[in-house]
Design a protein around this motif. Structure first.
Motif, mmCIF file in Angstrom:
data_model
loop_
_atom_site.group_PDB
_atom_site.id
_atom_site.type_symbol
_atom_site.label_atom_id
_atom_site.label_comp_id
_atom_site.label_asym_id
_atom_site.label_seq_id
_atom_site.Cartn_x
_atom_site.Cartn_y
_atom_site.Cartn_z
ATOM 1 N N GLY A 139 2.458 11.480 -9.910
ATOM 2 C CA GLY A 139 2.351 10.052 -10.137
ATOM 3 C C GLY A 139 1.837 9.148 -8.976
ATOM 4 O O GLY A 139 1.234 8.047 -9.294
ATOM 5 N N TYR A 140 2.348 9.480 -7.867
ATOM 6 C CA TYR A 140 2.027 8.594 -6.629
ATOM 7 C C TYR A 140 0.318 8.547 -6.676
ATOM 8 O O TYR A 140 -0.237 7.424 -5.937
ATOM 9 C CB TYR A 140 2.530 9.284 -5.124
ATOM 10 C CG TYR A 140 2.088 8.323 -4.085
ATOM 11 C CD1 TYR A 140 3.008 7.142 -3.821
ATOM 12 C CD2 TYR A 140 1.117 8.547 -3.220
ATOM 13 C CE1 TYR A 140 2.786 6.451 -2.703
ATOM 14 C CE2 TYR A 140 0.706 7.961 -1.958
ATOM 15 C CZ TYR A 140 1.699 6.635 -1.945
ATOM 16 O OH TYR A 140 1.367 5.971 -0.472
ATOM 17 N N ARG A 143 -1.040 5.708 -8.891
ATOM 18 C CA ARG A 143 0.027 4.610 -9.081
ATOM 19 C C ARG A 143 -0.973 3.316 -9.342
ATOM 20 O O ARG A 143 -2.053 3.304 -8.585
ATOM 21 C CB ARG A 143 0.705 4.392 -7.618
ATOM 22 C CG ARG A 143 -0.087 4.168 -6.513
ATOM 23 C CD ARG A 143 0.773 4.553 -5.383
ATOM 24 N NE ARG A 143 0.021 4.436 -4.012
ATOM 25 C CZ ARG A 143 -0.682 5.055 -3.584
ATOM 26 N NH1 ARG A 143 -1.347 5.926 -4.175
ATOM 27 N NH2 ARG A 143 -1.694 4.643 -2.237
ATOM 28 N N GLN A 167 7.517 3.103 -13.499
ATOM 29 C CA GLN A 167 7.891 2.917 -11.991
ATOM 30 C C GLN A 167 6.639 2.953 -11.037
ATOM 31 O O GLN A 167 6.589 2.503 -10.046
ATOM 32 C CB GLN A 167 8.804 3.815 -11.794
ATOM 33 C CG GLN A 167 9.602 3.776 -10.243
ATOM 34 C CD GLN A 167 10.590 4.657 -10.408
ATOM 35 O OE1 GLN A 167 11.397 5.172 -10.979
ATOM 36 N NE2 GLN A 167 10.751 5.207 -9.041
ATOM 37 N N TRP A 168 5.747 3.692 -11.690
ATOM 38 C CA TRP A 168 4.237 3.844 -10.977
ATOM 39 C C TRP A 168 3.148 2.917 -11.253
ATOM 40 O O TRP A 168 2.280 2.633 -10.455
ATOM 41 C CB TRP A 168 3.548 5.178 -11.198
ATOM 42 C CG TRP A 168 4.523 6.183 -10.299
ATOM 43 C CD1 TRP A 168 4.232 6.490 -8.908
ATOM 44 C CD2 TRP A 168 5.696 7.043 -10.636
ATOM 45 N NE1 TRP A 168 5.176 7.700 -8.448
ATOM 46 C CE2 TRP A 168 6.230 7.969 -9.711
ATOM 47 C CE3 TRP A 168 6.494 7.191 -11.537
ATOM 48 C CZ2 TRP A 168 7.231 8.616 -9.433
ATOM 49 C CZ3 TRP A 168 7.710 7.916 -11.662
ATOM 50 C CH2 TRP A 168 8.007 8.701 -10.543
ATOM 51 N N THR A 169 3.331 2.301 -12.302
ATOM 52 C CA THR A 169 2.439 1.161 -12.607
ATOM 53 C C THR A 169 2.908 0.109 -13.545
ATOM 54 O O THR A 169 3.804 0.190 -14.381
ATOM 55 C CB THR A 169 1.231 2.136 -13.462
ATOM 56 O OG1 THR A 169 0.168 1.162 -13.672
ATOM 57 C CG2 THR A 169 1.623 2.447 -14.557
#
Length: 345
Positions: A139-140, A143, A167-169
């Motif tokens: 995910g990071y 992002r 939460q990531w985008t």
């Protein structure tokens, strides 16, 4: 048991299997790893979330791990295990596809799982690159970009991904595909800021070796730069089932917190019994299992030593008793001879 070639044979040379083998080799156990060299995460260029190894290519981690096992006297056999059977002395015979069979006192199965992907064009081709499944693993790296989530057979996991990846985008689209959403589920997605695009997905559009969009059956294209999909996790547990290991209500082989199965002498660790295990989690499970296996072998060693000690003690006692008896009989015979001879002049 003294005729066994190995104390432990580990089936599977991933993070769980190699970690277990290293721990056992450091415990001065005779250990062999049978590895077919087909790791689940082979398509991924990098792995993440492993302290001190973040960003390392998975193949590099396994190569280093094999070297560490060798360094402590363990063996790594490149082969495929065809079957594992009990021997009359309560050990195991591990049959290989190419090499000779191995005999061992205990077995650790760390064969992992396979990801069963939806039959959507583009998914398998980009799997592990920009078609992904674990936000904590990848995910990071994506992002802040345009992310899509494809609904699949794993309904609950698909919905979880859709809520989690927000939460990531801020640019997240959920494609339910063949999932019929309830009003409550739609409300939760809307409240979370997830856009829903209904309809059946035709393909993941790939151009210039990268994901460009998700195309619907009606021709619409939704631009995306990465896509997450929930596979169906299928454990590679044929060996465990053939040995008669108990299976839980969830359809997976049951193990205790150390990886012990219902069959004495058989352990399992990693994705073969835990679909949620990441690389670092699997490595930890391998270490826990190795310590438990060594404890199991120590108990066997002690029981055998006690039995031998009792036999040797009994033999020694019998020997002493026989010698004392012989000495007493000898003294009596000597006294009898002296009495018959009478006093000497």
């Amino acid at each position: 048991m003294g005729a066994m070639e190995y104390d432990v044979v580990v089936v599977g040379g991933g993070a769980a299997g190699l970690t277990a083998a290293m721990v056992l080799a450091r415990a001065c156990r005779r250990v062999a790893v049978v590895d077919s060299r087909e790791p689940r995460n082979a398509p991924a260029a990098h792995m993440h979330g492993f302290l001190s190894r973040d960003g390392m290519p998975p193949a590099h981690l396994l190569a280093v791990g094999r070297g560490e096992v060798f360094g402590y006297g363990g063996e790594v056999v490149k082969d495929r295990v065809l079957g594992v059977e009990r021997t009359p002395d309560q050990g195991f015979t591990v049959r290989l596809a190419e090499g000779p069979a191995l005999t061992t006192r205990a077995v650790l199965v760390a064969t992992g799982l396979r990801d069963e992907l939806p039959e959507i064009p583009g998914v398998r081709e980009r799997w592990g690159d920009d078609v992904l499944h674990c936000p904590y693993c990848h995910g990071y790296e994506v992002r802040g970009t345009a992310i899509g989530v494809l609904g699949g057979e794993a309904r609950e996991l698909s919905l979880h991904q859709a809520l989690l990846l927000r939460q990531w985008t801020e640019d997240l689209v959920f494609f339910p595909n063949r999932i019929a959403l309830t009003d409550e589920e739609r409300e939760r997605l809307a409240a979370r800021g997830v856009r829903v695009v209904d309809g059946e997905v035709a393909r993941v559009v790939v151009e210039e070796d990268r994901v460009r969009a998700v195309e619907m059956k009606d021709g619409r294209e939704v631009p995306r730069t990465s896509v997450f999909v929930a596979p169906r996790f299928v454990p590679r547990d044929e060996l465990l089932r053939s040995l008669g290991c108990a299976v839980g209500d969830n359809g997976w082989v049951s193990v205790d917190p150390t990886g012990r199965t219902s069959v004495p002498g058989v352990w399992a660790a990693g994705n073969v019994v835990d679909p949620r295990a990441q690389v670092i989690t699997a490595a930890g499970a391998g270490s826990v299992a190795a310590i438990a296996i060594n404890g199991f072998l120590v108990e066997e060693d002690v029981d055998r030593a006690v039995a031998d000690y009792r036999v040797s003690g009994e033999m020694f006692s019998n020997l002493v008793e026989r010698r004392v008896s012989e000495a007493v009989v000898g003294d009596r015979r000597h006294g009898l001879k002296a009495e018959v001879a009478g006093p000497q002049p």
